[in-house]
Design an enzyme around this catalytic site. Structure first.
Site, PDB file in Angstrom:
ATOM      1  N   CYS A  64       0.893  -1.105  -0.058  1.00 42.04           N
ATOM      2  CA  CYS A  64       0.106   0.143   0.044  1.00 42.04           C
ATOM      3  C   CYS A  64       1.050   1.338   0.002  1.00 42.04           C
ATOM      4  O   CYS A  64       1.124   1.775   1.040  1.00 42.04           O
ATOM      5  CB  CYS A  64      -0.899  -0.027   1.301  1.00 42.04           C
ATOM      6  SG  CYS A  64      -2.042  -1.537   1.266  1.00 42.04           S
ATOM      7  N   ALA A  65       1.402   1.459  -1.226  1.00 40.36           N
ATOM      8  CA  ALA A  65       2.574   2.529  -1.228  1.00 40.36           C
ATOM      9  C   ALA A  65       2.356   4.016  -1.198  1.00 40.36           C
ATOM     10  O   ALA A  65       3.361   4.805  -0.707  1.00 40.36           O
ATOM     11  CB  ALA A  65       3.468   2.203  -2.472  1.00 40.36           C
ATOM     12  N   GLY A  66       1.175   4.197  -1.446  1.00 45.92           N
ATOM     13  CA  GLY A  66       0.873   5.884  -1.646  1.00 45.92           C
ATOM     14  C   GLY A  66       0.945   6.430  -0.244  1.00 45.92           C
ATOM     15  O   GLY A  66       0.548   5.632   0.815  1.00 45.92           O
ATOM     16  N   ASP A  97       1.971  -0.967   5.046  1.00 48.48           N
ATOM     17  CA  ASP A  97       1.692   0.253   5.741  1.00 48.48           C
ATOM     18  C   ASP A  97       0.014   0.330   5.617  1.00 48.48           C
ATOM     19  O   ASP A  97      -0.439   1.088   4.732  1.00 48.48           O
ATOM     20  CB  ASP A  97       2.366   1.494   5.249  1.00 48.48           C
ATOM     21  CG  ASP A  97       2.229   2.621   5.936  1.00 48.48           C
ATOM     22  OD1 ASP A  97       1.561   2.611   7.016  1.00 48.48           O
ATOM     23  OD2 ASP A  97       2.491   3.791   5.533  1.00 48.48           O
ATOM     24  N   CYS A 101      -0.154   4.147  11.091  1.00 50.49           N
ATOM     25  CA  CYS A 101       0.139   5.470  11.633  1.00 50.49           C
ATOM     26  C   CYS A 101      -1.179   5.714  12.644  1.00 50.49           C
ATOM     27  O   CYS A 101      -1.846   6.657  12.681  1.00 50.49           O
ATOM     28  CB  CYS A 101      -0.089   6.543  10.784  1.00 50.49           C
ATOM     29  SG  CYS A 101       0.810   8.174  11.424  1.00 50.49           S
ATOM     30  N   ASP A 108      -5.958  -3.245  -6.221  1.00 49.90           N
ATOM     31  CA  ASP A 108      -6.299  -3.669  -4.704  1.00 49.90           C
ATOM     32  C   ASP A 108      -5.317  -4.450  -4.134  1.00 49.90           C
ATOM     33  O   ASP A 108      -5.143  -5.657  -4.556  1.00 49.90           O
ATOM     34  CB  ASP A 108      -7.733  -4.210  -4.721  1.00 49.90           C
ATOM     35  CG  ASP A 108      -8.429  -4.248  -3.575  1.00 49.90           C
ATOM     36  OD1 ASP A 108      -7.664  -4.312  -2.714  1.00 49.90           O
ATOM     37  OD2 ASP A 108      -9.567  -4.099  -3.367  1.00 49.90           O
ATOM     38  N   GLY A 122       4.357   7.216  -1.164  1.00 47.95           N
ATOM     39  CA  GLY A 122       5.678   6.738  -1.652  1.00 47.95           C
ATOM     40  C   GLY A 122       6.595   7.079  -0.501  1.00 47.95           C
ATOM     41  O   GLY A 122       7.898   6.947  -1.003  1.00 47.95           O
ATOM     42  N   GLY A 123       6.503   7.870   0.464  1.00 46.64           N
ATOM     43  CA  GLY A 123       7.778   8.194   1.367  1.00 46.64           C
ATOM     44  C   GLY A 123       8.712   6.798   1.717  1.00 46.64           C
ATOM     45  O   GLY A 123       9.676   6.975   1.790  1.00 46.64           O
ATOM     46  N   LYS A 124       7.853   5.902   2.432  1.00 47.88           N
ATOM     47  CA  LYS A 124       8.576   4.826   2.693  1.00 47.88           C
ATOM     48  C   LYS A 124       9.122   3.953   1.387  1.00 47.88           C
ATOM     49  O   LYS A 124      10.094   3.084   1.680  1.00 47.88           O
ATOM     50  CB  LYS A 124       7.469   3.958   3.572  1.00 47.88           C
ATOM     51  CG  LYS A 124       7.096   4.423   5.006  1.00 47.88           C
ATOM     52  CD  LYS A 124       6.218   3.430   5.630  1.00 47.88           C
ATOM     53  CE  LYS A 124       5.436   4.323   6.804  1.00 47.88           C
ATOM     54  NZ  LYS A 124       4.444   5.206   6.604  1.00 47.88           N
TER      55      LYS A 124
END
Length: 453
Positions: free
Chosen positions: A259-261, A331, A384, A310, A263-265
């Protein structure tokens, strides 16, 4: 009319009507209005200060106006909130605070300008402490008192208390609530191995993250380093590093950010993968956020496939790894209660009813991440949010479903091996919970598990 107050009002209005995010919209409005550095600082203080303390200010307004905040027209209420913030929490002179908001009211809702003038003058006759004492005396319970004085919804106060009590640190609740209302410094991640940059060379190194720093002019530094330096919370850096440094990397490992967006991690993982001869794939559900991921990793000279799909259904073969992945970062979407310092409006948007839906989604994503793991592969489950239903609850349920196929790792030992100086951590060693008041980070939850077969 004061340009900083106009900008602050416009952002508050967009947050209320369009569910905009202040941290994304405010810089654009400041740039569009060509504010000076001093005016930009005032607009920032007015916007974030008002959003953080909105619950408290609404309670003060209700007493001063003699009517519920819900019966005041929303645009007028925003004008009042801005005025109360200036009167009770800044050094803006009383006459300037009242007069400027009355002028703004005449522009927004002319018929309400006299009402705005009367309410703000009533507020100005008592000090902040007097208003706090009056409100505290009216509250029916300790949770209600903490909620109104700290400007958190009462259900969030209870959730944060529960999370701290689980660690045996329930006495830290007021410190946590206070930390949520402090503006965090802009934090930088210096992507490792991409050049001569280092945290020490750019500014003051982070206390914990080995790739983090703060600096006097962070935005200029980001612009000058072509994607090798990014704005990123220290806790997010540690969450990514916990996965990439959980064990020695074998050349040719395949990694996935499920779940990349935005993209910081992903960017941290890309730099770590490049340094360790690993391959990285990123997946994101929303196309616009997938584009943000591509921009985030643009400064890393590693070919990263960014898929759109998805995360509960994505096929390993479609992601280019039919045999599964050796490391996966999940994440997971969550309430975001761990980032209330940076996204203060989130506390007013989320509701207790959101939690069951999110925990179901988290569980479904967790299950599919396990299916995508190769035998011996490591999964980092990250949120988070410190809400125990989203952290320990989701994790425990997944471990029951996958009994005999997953083992928990000593996440605390991994994270402690990464940081510059030891973290004050509590609770079981299989999980790590970071905190704003204790560590100066977002309240990130990290749990590492390995697939045994």
């Amino acid at each position: 009319m004061s340009p900083p107050r106009i900008v602050a009002y416009e952002v508050l209005e967009a947050v209320r009507t369009d569910e905009a995010y202040a941290n994304l919209l405010l810089p654009k409005r400041i740039e569009r209005s060509k504010l000076s550095e001093a005016d930009a600082a005032l607009a920032t203080e007015l916007t974030y200060g008002t959003l953080r303390m909105q619950g408290f200010y609404d309670a003060v307004i209700e007493l001063a106006a003699g009517r519920p905040a819900g019966r005041i027209d929303p645009p007028v209420l925003d004008v009042l909130r801005l005025g109360v913030h200036q009167l009770l929490s800044t050094r803006v002179p009383t006459h300037a605070a009242v007069n400027e908001q009355v002028v703004l009211a005449k522009r927004i809702a002319p018929a309400a300008s006299g009402f705005v003038n009367g309410v703000l003058r009533t507020v100005s006759r008592s000090s902040l402490e007097s208003w706090r004492d009056e409100l505290a005396a009216e509250m029916p319970s300790d949770d209600a008192r903490l909620a109104v004085l700290s400007s958190h919804p009462e259900w969030i106060v209870r959730a944060l208390r529960s999370a701290l009590v689980k660690e045996g640190r329930g006495d830290e609740l007021e410190a946590l609530l206070e930390a949520d209302n402090l503006a965090p410094r802009v934090n930088l991640a210096v992507l490792p191995g991409l050049g001569d940059e280092s945290p020490e060379g750019l500014g003051e190194p982070n206390r914990f993250s080995p790739i983090g720093a703060t600096a006097p002019n962070p935005i200029a530094l980001v612009a000058a380093h072509e994607g090798r330096v990014r704005v990123q919370d220290e806790g997010s850096q540690l969450a990514a590093l916990a996965l990439s440094r959980a064990a020695d990397v074998a050349p040719g490992e395949r990694w996935l950010d499920l779940c990349a967006g935005p993209g910081g991690k992903t960017a941290v993982l890309a730099a770590e993968a490049l340094a360790n001869d690993a391959a990285l794939v990123a997946n994101e559900l929303v196309p616009a956020r997938a584009e943000l991921v591509r921009r985030a990793i643009a400064g890393v000279p590693l070919e990263v496939h960014v898929a759109v799909g998805d995360g509960r259904e994505t096929d390993a073969s479609a992601l280019g790894s039919a045999d599964g992945f050796d490391r996966i970062l999940l994440d997971a979407p969550c309430t975001g209660l761990g980032a209330l310092r940076r996204r203060p409006e989130a506390r007013w948007r989320k509701q207790p009813a959101d939690v069951p839906e999110l925990t179901q989604l988290q569980g479904e994503l967790f299950d599919h991440a396990v299916r995508l793991l190769a035998p011996g592969g490591v999964l980092a489950y990250v949120t988070c949010s410190p809400h125990t239903a989203e952290t320990h609850g989701t994790l425990a349920a997944a471990l029951r479903r996958w009994e005999g196929e997953l083992e928990q790792l000593d996440t605390r030992a991994v994270v402690q091996s990464v940081v510059r100086e030891p973290l004050d951590l509590a609770g079981a060693p299989e999980t790590v919970q970071l905190w704003p008041h204790r560590h100066g980070t977002d309240a990130m939850f990290i749990a590492l598990v390995r697939r045994t077969r």
